[in-house]
Design a protein around this motif. Structure first.
Motif, PDB file in Angstrom:
ATOM      1  N   SER A 128       1.583   0.662  -0.638  1.00 28.56           N
ATOM      2  CA  SER A 128       1.396   2.111  -0.463  1.00 28.56           C
ATOM      3  C   SER A 128       1.650   2.783  -1.799  1.00 28.56           C
ATOM      4  O   SER A 128       2.588   2.435  -2.527  1.00 28.56           O
ATOM      5  CB  SER A 128       2.339   2.656   0.609  1.00 28.56           C
ATOM      6  OG  SER A 128       3.688   2.358   0.301  1.00 28.56           O
ATOM      7  N   GLU A 129       0.786   3.743  -2.131  1.00 29.52           N
ATOM      8  CA  GLU A 129       0.876   4.414  -3.427  1.00 29.52           C
ATOM      9  C   GLU A 129       1.978   5.452  -3.414  1.00 29.52           C
ATOM     10  O   GLU A 129       2.186   6.165  -2.428  1.00 29.52           O
ATOM     11  CB  GLU A 129      -0.460   5.063  -3.774  1.00 29.52           C
ATOM     12  CG  GLU A 129      -0.534   5.555  -5.209  1.00 29.52           C
ATOM     13  CD  GLU A 129      -1.933   5.947  -5.620  1.00 29.52           C
ATOM     14  OE1 GLU A 129      -2.147   6.211  -6.816  1.00 29.52           O
ATOM     15  OE2 GLU A 129      -2.826   5.976  -4.743  1.00 29.52           O
ATOM     16  N   TYR A 134       3.621   1.860  -6.979  1.00 25.95           N
ATOM     17  CA  TYR A 134       3.331   1.379  -5.631  1.00 25.95           C
ATOM     18  C   TYR A 134       4.576   0.753  -5.011  1.00 25.95           C
ATOM     19  O   TYR A 134       5.447   0.227  -5.705  1.00 25.95           O
ATOM     20  CB  TYR A 134       2.243   0.294  -5.663  1.00 25.95           C
ATOM     21  CG  TYR A 134       0.844   0.813  -5.899  1.00 25.95           C
ATOM     22  CD1 TYR A 134       0.050   1.241  -4.831  1.00 25.95           C
ATOM     23  CD2 TYR A 134       0.306   0.851  -7.175  1.00 25.95           C
ATOM     24  CE1 TYR A 134      -1.235   1.702  -5.038  1.00 25.95           C
ATOM     25  CE2 TYR A 134      -0.986   1.310  -7.398  1.00 25.95           C
ATOM     26  CZ  TYR A 134      -1.755   1.731  -6.320  1.00 25.95           C
ATOM     27  OH  TYR A 134      -3.026   2.193  -6.541  1.00 25.95           O
ATOM     28  N   VAL A 166      -7.353  -1.389  -1.929  1.00 29.75           N
ATOM     29  CA  VAL A 166      -7.452  -0.210  -2.807  1.00 29.75           C
ATOM     30  C   VAL A 166      -8.890   0.124  -3.166  1.00 29.75           C
ATOM     31  O   VAL A 166      -9.259   1.300  -3.231  1.00 29.75           O
ATOM     32  CB  VAL A 166      -6.616  -0.429  -4.087  1.00 29.75           C
ATOM     33  CG1 VAL A 166      -6.758   0.762  -5.041  1.00 29.75           C
ATOM     34  CG2 VAL A 166      -5.150  -0.662  -3.743  1.00 29.75           C
ATOM     35  N   HIS A 270      -2.034   2.709 -12.208  1.00 29.64           N
ATOM     36  CA  HIS A 270      -0.841   1.985 -11.764  1.00 29.64           C
ATOM     37  C   HIS A 270      -1.177   0.597 -11.213  1.00 29.64           C
ATOM     38  O   HIS A 270      -0.337  -0.015 -10.548  1.00 29.64           O
ATOM     39  CB  HIS A 270      -0.087   2.800 -10.700  1.00 29.64           C
ATOM     40  CG  HIS A 270       0.477   4.085 -11.215  1.00 29.64           C
ATOM     41  ND1 HIS A 270       1.560   4.135 -12.064  1.00 29.64           N
ATOM     42  CD2 HIS A 270       0.084   5.374 -11.020  1.00 29.64           C
ATOM     43  CE1 HIS A 270       1.822   5.399 -12.366  1.00 29.64           C
ATOM     44  NE2 HIS A 270       0.940   6.166 -11.750  1.00 29.64           N
TER      45      HIS A 270
END
Length: 356
Positions: A128-129, A134, A166, A270
Motif C-alpha cells: 500500500s502506498e 510503501y 501497481v 518510490h
C-alpha cells in the motif's frame, strides 16, 4: 521508515542490487525460497541453467568467478539448430557455462554483505502506498508481517506480483509460458539444442543435457493448447531420433518477451523494477541473467547517488540496455521468419562442420 530500500526477490537481479547498494542504506531482501539454508528437494526456478557469454562478461567485469560447485558435469560449446519448418539442421559455435541454476542463485546470495537484512521463505503478498514510500505485507511460517520502506524494488521475475499490483498490463510485452520436463536418458548430448517449429510456438524450444539427464523445454502461448503443443514437440523429437525415458519432473513459469523499448517498465518515484520484472530479457533467445545483473547495476548506481531523483538517473542508465533489446528485436526478424531463417541456414554462414 524502518527501511530505506526493500527488495522483493533474491535472484540474480535482487542479489546483485543488495550487494552493490551503499552501506548507509538500511536494506531488506525477501525471497519465497530459502537460498541461505536450502532444503533438499526445494522448488527451483524454471530455467535451462545456461550462463551465456553476455552474462559471463558482466560477471567478469564485476570481478566474479563462478565456483566449480555451481557447474554441472557437461559444458557446452555447440548449438544444434533444428528447423522443423524448413527440414534443416546446422551446428553453430557458442560458449555456455552449464550450471545448476539453484546453486547459482545460492552463490549470488552468499555474496551479499551482512548489513543487509534477509528474509528467506517469505512470500510477498501486498503493498500500500504511503506519503514517503510503501508498506509491504508478506507471509512467513503462516504469519503475516508488514514493513515500510522508502523504495520498493520489484526483482520477482516475469510474473511479478509487485508490478501487477501497481502497473496495468503492458501491450509492449508478449506473454509466454515456459514448460520444461526433465528426463532420464542414456543418450550423449554434447550441445545445446535450439528447435524451431511454428506449429508449436512462434518462439523456440530447447534441449539441454545436465548431469546425465535431458531437459526438453519450450516457450508457448499460454492458452489451453499449450500442453498439447508441448506433447507435439516431444513426439517430433522422438521421431527425429531422440531417446528419453522416464520423466523426472515438470516445471513451468511465465516468460515475457518485449516487443519494443516501450515494454520496459522502470517504476515510479518510490518503486523500481529490475530484471524480468521490468521486462528485461532477450527477445531473440530469452536469456535473462545478463539483463538482470546489468539492470541491477544501473539501479544501484542511481540509488547510491541518493534516493531523491533516482528514477530519472535509473532510466538514463538503462538507455544502453534498451538499445540492446532493440538490436535483438532486429535479430528476431531473421530468426523467427521461417523463409529468412531457411535461407540463412542453407547458406551455411557462421555454421560449424562437425567431424564424424
Amino acid at each position: 521508515m524502518p527501511y530505506d530500500i526493500a527488495i522483493i526477490g533474491a535472484g540474480p537481479a535482487g542479489a546483485t542490487l543488495a550487494r552493490l547498494l551503499d552501506k548507509r542504506y538500511k536494506v531488506l531482501l525477501l525471497d519465497k525460497r530459502d537460498l541461505m539454508e536450502p532444503e533438499e528437494g526445494e522448488r527451483t526456478k524454471c530455467c535451462g541453467g545456461l550462463l551465456a557469454p553476455d552474462a559471463q562478461e558482466v560477471l567478469g567485469r564485476m570481478g566474479l568467478a563462478v565456483p566449480a560447485g555451481v557447474l554441472v558435469d557437461r559444458q557446452l560449446f555447440l548449438v544444434r539448430t533444428i528447423d522443423f519448418d524448413n527440414h534443416l539442421e546446422r551446428y553453430y559455435q557458442r560458449f555456455y557455462l552449464n550450471m545448476d541454476r539453484k546453486r547459482f542463485d545460492e552463490w549470488m546470495v552468499s555474496l551479499i554483505p551482512p548489513h543487509v537484512d534477509m528474509g528467506m521463505k517469505c512470500r510477498f503478498t501486498a503493498l500500500s502506498e504511503m506519503n514517503e514510500g510503501y508498506e509491504i505485507a508478506f507471509i512467513h511460517k503462516n504469519r503475516i508481517y508488514t514493513e515500510r520502506a522508502r523504495v520498493i524494488v520489484a526483482a520477482d521475475g516475469a510474473w511479478s506480483n509487485v508490478r501487477r499490483q501497481v502497473f496495468p498490463e503492458n501491450p509492449g510485452i508478449i506473454k509466454y509460458i515456459a514448460i520444461q520436463e526433465w528426463y532420464e536418458t542414456s543418450e550423449s548430448i554434447p550441445y545445446y539444442g535450439a528447435i524451431f517449429d511454428s506449429t508449436v510456438t512462434d518462439f523456440y524450444s530447447w534441449i539441454i543435457a545436465k548431469d546425465g539427464r535431458m531437459i526438453i523445454g519450450s516457450a508457448l502461448d499460454p492458452d489451453r493448447e499449450a500442453r498439447s503443443r508441448f506433447e507435439k514437440l516431444k513426439n517430433e523429437l522422438r521421431d527425429f531420433g531422440y531417446l528419453f525415458g522416464k520423466r523426472i519432473r515438470r516445471e513451468g513459469a511465465y516468460l515475457l518477451r518485449p516487443r519494443s523499448a516501450s515494454g520496459i517498465i522502470t517504476g515510479n518515484d518510490h518503486m523500481a523494477l529490475v530484471g524480468e520484472a521490468a521486462g528485461f530479457i532477450s527477445p531473440s533467445s530469452a536469456e535473462g541473467i545478463s539483463y538482470a545483473i546489468r539492470s541491477a547495476i544501473a539501479l544501484a548506481d542511481s540509488l547510491n547517488q541518493g534516493i531523491e531523483g533516482f528514477q530519472y538517473r535509473y532510466r538514463k542508465n538503462l538507455n544502453h540496455l534498451k538499445r540492446n533489446i532493440m538490436l535483438k528485436r532486429l535479430k528476431c526478424t531473421a530468426m523467427y521468419n521461417k523463409t529468412l531463417r531457411g535461407l540463412i541456414m542453407r547458406s551455411g554462414i557462421l555454421s560449424t562442420d562437425i567431424m564424424e
